[in-house]
Design a protein around this motif. Structure first.
Motif, mmCIF file in Angstrom:
data_model
loop_
_atom_site.group_PDB
_atom_site.id
_atom_site.type_symbol
_atom_site.label_atom_id
_atom_site.label_comp_id
_atom_site.label_asym_id
_atom_site.label_seq_id
_atom_site.Cartn_x
_atom_site.Cartn_y
_atom_site.Cartn_z
ATOM 1 N N ASN A 1 28.329 -31.395 1.608
ATOM 2 C CA ASN A 1 28.926 -32.701 1.872
ATOM 3 C C ASN A 1 29.131 -32.827 3.378
ATOM 4 O O ASN A 1 29.977 -32.152 3.960
ATOM 5 C CB ASN A 1 30.262 -32.830 1.132
ATOM 6 C CG ASN A 1 30.976 -34.127 1.449
ATOM 7 O OD1 ASN A 1 31.569 -34.275 2.514
ATOM 8 N ND2 ASN A 1 30.940 -35.059 0.521
ATOM 9 N N ALA B 1 28.667 -33.264 -13.491
ATOM 10 C CA ALA B 1 29.705 -32.650 -12.662
ATOM 11 C C ALA B 1 30.599 -31.776 -13.528
ATOM 12 O O ALA B 1 30.946 -32.136 -14.653
ATOM 13 C CB ALA B 1 30.538 -33.730 -11.974
ATOM 14 N N LEU C 1 32.168 -29.035 -8.729
ATOM 15 C CA LEU C 1 33.049 -29.693 -7.766
ATOM 16 C C LEU C 1 34.412 -29.009 -7.777
ATOM 17 O O LEU C 1 35.194 -29.243 -8.679
ATOM 18 C CB LEU C 1 33.215 -31.184 -8.124
ATOM 19 C CG LEU C 1 31.923 -31.976 -8.341
ATOM 20 C CD1 LEU C 1 32.235 -33.390 -8.789
ATOM 21 C CD2 LEU C 1 31.086 -31.999 -7.093
ATOM 22 N N THR C 2 34.688 -28.119 -6.813
ATOM 23 C CA THR C 2 33.915 -27.856 -5.613
ATOM 24 C C THR C 2 34.024 -26.373 -5.234
ATOM 25 O O THR C 2 34.797 -25.622 -5.828
ATOM 26 C CB THR C 2 34.466 -28.658 -4.408
ATOM 27 O OG1 THR C 2 35.806 -28.177 -4.147
ATOM 28 C CG2 THR C 2 34.526 -30.141 -4.683
ATOM 29 N N SER D 1 25.567 -40.161 -5.712
ATOM 30 C CA SER D 1 26.716 -40.408 -6.570
ATOM 31 C C SER D 1 27.325 -41.721 -6.116
ATOM 32 O O SER D 1 28.135 -41.754 -5.189
ATOM 33 C CB SER D 1 27.746 -39.282 -6.457
ATOM 34 O OG SER D 1 28.884 -39.584 -7.241
ATOM 35 N N PHE E 1 27.837 -38.801 -1.561
ATOM 36 C CA PHE E 1 29.108 -39.175 -2.161
ATOM 37 C C PHE E 1 29.326 -40.624 -1.782
ATOM 38 O O PHE E 1 29.452 -40.950 -0.600
ATOM 39 C CB PHE E 1 30.269 -38.310 -1.660
ATOM 40 C CG PHE E 1 31.590 -38.718 -2.255
ATOM 41 C CD1 PHE E 1 31.917 -38.357 -3.551
ATOM 42 C CD2 PHE E 1 32.474 -39.494 -1.543
ATOM 43 C CE1 PHE E 1 33.122 -38.745 -4.115
ATOM 44 C CE2 PHE E 1 33.689 -39.893 -2.091
ATOM 45 C CZ PHE E 1 34.011 -39.520 -3.389
ATOM 46 N N SER F 1 34.208 -29.435 -12.987
ATOM 47 C CA SER F 1 35.274 -29.125 -12.040
ATOM 48 C C SER F 1 36.447 -28.460 -12.746
ATOM 49 O O SER F 1 36.742 -28.779 -13.897
ATOM 50 C CB SER F 1 35.757 -30.398 -11.339
ATOM 51 O OG SER F 1 36.681 -30.080 -10.307
ATOM 52 N N TRP G 1 29.928 -38.140 -10.582
ATOM 53 C CA TRP G 1 31.042 -37.426 -9.952
ATOM 54 C C TRP G 1 32.289 -37.417 -10.833
ATOM 55 O O TRP G 1 32.912 -36.381 -11.043
ATOM 56 C CB TRP G 1 31.348 -38.077 -8.599
ATOM 57 C CG TRP G 1 32.380 -37.356 -7.789
ATOM 58 C CD1 TRP G 1 33.727 -37.451 -7.892
ATOM 59 C CD2 TRP G 1 32.131 -36.394 -6.756
ATOM 60 N NE1 TRP G 1 34.347 -36.621 -6.982
ATOM 61 C CE2 TRP G 1 33.390 -35.966 -6.273
ATOM 62 C CE3 TRP G 1 30.970 -35.879 -6.184
ATOM 63 C CZ2 TRP G 1 33.505 -35.033 -5.247
ATOM 64 C CZ3 TRP G 1 31.096 -34.956 -5.163
ATOM 65 C CH2 TRP G 1 32.339 -34.540 -4.705
ATOM 66 N N ASN G 2 32.658 -38.557 -11.360
ATOM 67 C CA ASN G 2 33.882 -38.662 -12.152
ATOM 68 C C ASN G 2 33.740 -38.083 -13.556
ATOM 69 O O ASN G 2 34.708 -38.073 -14.315
ATOM 70 C CB ASN G 2 34.344 -40.114 -12.224
ATOM 71 C CG ASN G 2 34.994 -40.576 -10.936
ATOM 72 O OD1 ASN G 2 35.562 -39.775 -10.193
ATOM 73 N ND2 ASN G 2 34.913 -41.871 -10.654
ATOM 74 N N SER H 1 24.480 -33.636 0.869
ATOM 75 C CA SER H 1 25.168 -34.695 0.139
ATOM 76 C C SER H 1 25.838 -35.567 1.197
ATOM 77 O O SER H 1 26.879 -35.207 1.745
ATOM 78 C CB SER H 1 26.202 -34.108 -0.827
ATOM 79 O OG SER H 1 26.900 -35.142 -1.501
#
Length: 303
Positions: free
Chosen positions: A31, A189, A236-237, A138, A102, A191, A158-159, A60
């Motif tokens: 990122n 994703a 993530l992450t 994303s 992102f 997390s 992402w979510n 990213s």
């Protein structure tokens, strides 16, 4: 999060890479934001991955930090990609340079629409340099548009790594995205947690996503059950200390204030679980357990 690696040297990257490889992680999504020094940390990251020989990197682009309002901004982004497109450590997909973002749903690059901006500027600049990309951003927009958004080759949800309400995680979000994408690639994703509590006069971020009922294990098991449809997974992450989702060691330059919920709270035990689940995801078979261990995590405060 390259923004948390200001003091890093190539040696720091090499250490992180060895830890990640030991946990069956194949590469890092970098990122990258707008700080002048971040491209230099990315250079070190790629150099460390090249030295490792069997670890990959891909950019990213953080479009909440990087500008995308003009054609010149497109040149800047394309230059970031060009710098490492030919690296032996560059992650490839379908023999194309893998790139993500992102955000980016509001990027026009001086064109008439988001699609024209990403296609006629960003992608066109790279294509004119002989670089063919596989673009899996994303973006936070209506999934129903994804099937005919020709400027993207897939989408990172992402979510999808956390439940967006008070319930436990389900695969409903994954199904929505995959159905909307059709034949395009889907990146899931995963997390372990999300918590941030910066004051209004600072980052002004203050929320928590539900991590109850062993979110990390539950999410991995759900994705493994969908492995015939999900070919890409992003964890993530590794080091987003400011949002408490890190699974790597606490190192680098922490966002000021985040030491309150990072110091004394190591998360590297999640790497043990990562190895077990990542191997199952990649091979389709649960690894043989050769020794017993227990990994326990919990909030240190009331619900």
């Amino acid at each position: 999060m390259v923004g948390n690696t200001y003091p890093y040297t190539q040696s720091n990257w090499a250490t992180d890479i060895q830890l990640a490889k030991a946990a069956s992680i194949d590469g890092f999504a970098l990122n990258i934001g707008s700080d002048w020094w971040q491209p230099f940390r990315v250079n070190d990251a790629y150099a460390a991955a090249e030295a490792a020989g069997d670890f990959t990197m891909f950019l990213s682009l953080d479009m909440t930090s990087l500008s995308c309002s003009s054609y010149t901004d497109g040149i800047t982004l394309a230059s970031l990609v060009k710098a490492h497109a030919s690296s032996p450590a560059q992650a490839m997909w379908n023999e194309k340079v893998l790139i993500s973002t992102f955000s980016g749903e509001n990027c026009y690059f001086g064109q008439g629409s988001v699609a024209e901006g990403w296609t006629n500027v960003f992608r066109a600049l790279l294509e004119s340099s002989g670089i063919d990309i596989f673009f899996v951003p994303s973006v936070f927009s209506d999934p129903s548009t994804f099937a005919y958004d020709s400027w993207m080759d897939g989408e990172l949800n992402w979510n999808g790594g956390w439940p967006m309400d008070g319930s436990d995680i389900t695969t409903a979000s994954d199904d929505t995205y995959m159905n909307a994408l059709g034949t395009k690639e889907y990146m899931a994703a995963i997390s372990p947690a999300f918590f941030t509590h910066f004051p209004v006069n600072g980052w002004n971020k203050n929320w928590i996503y539900r991590g109850d009922n062993w979110l990390y294990s539950k999410r991995w098991e759900d994705v493994i059950a969908m492995r015939d449809r999900v070919k890409m997974v992003e964890i993530l992450t590794w080091n987003d200390y400011g949002e408490a989702s890190y699974i790597g060691p606490i190192d680098g330059a922490l966002p000021s204030g985040s030491e309150v919920w990072t110091n004394g709270f190591p998360h590297t035990a999640w790497l043990q679980l990562t190895k077990y689940y990542a191997q199952a995801y990649k091979t389709g078979s649960w690894p043989t357990i050769t020794s017993d261990s227990i990994v326990v995590w919990a909030r240190p405060h009331p619900k």
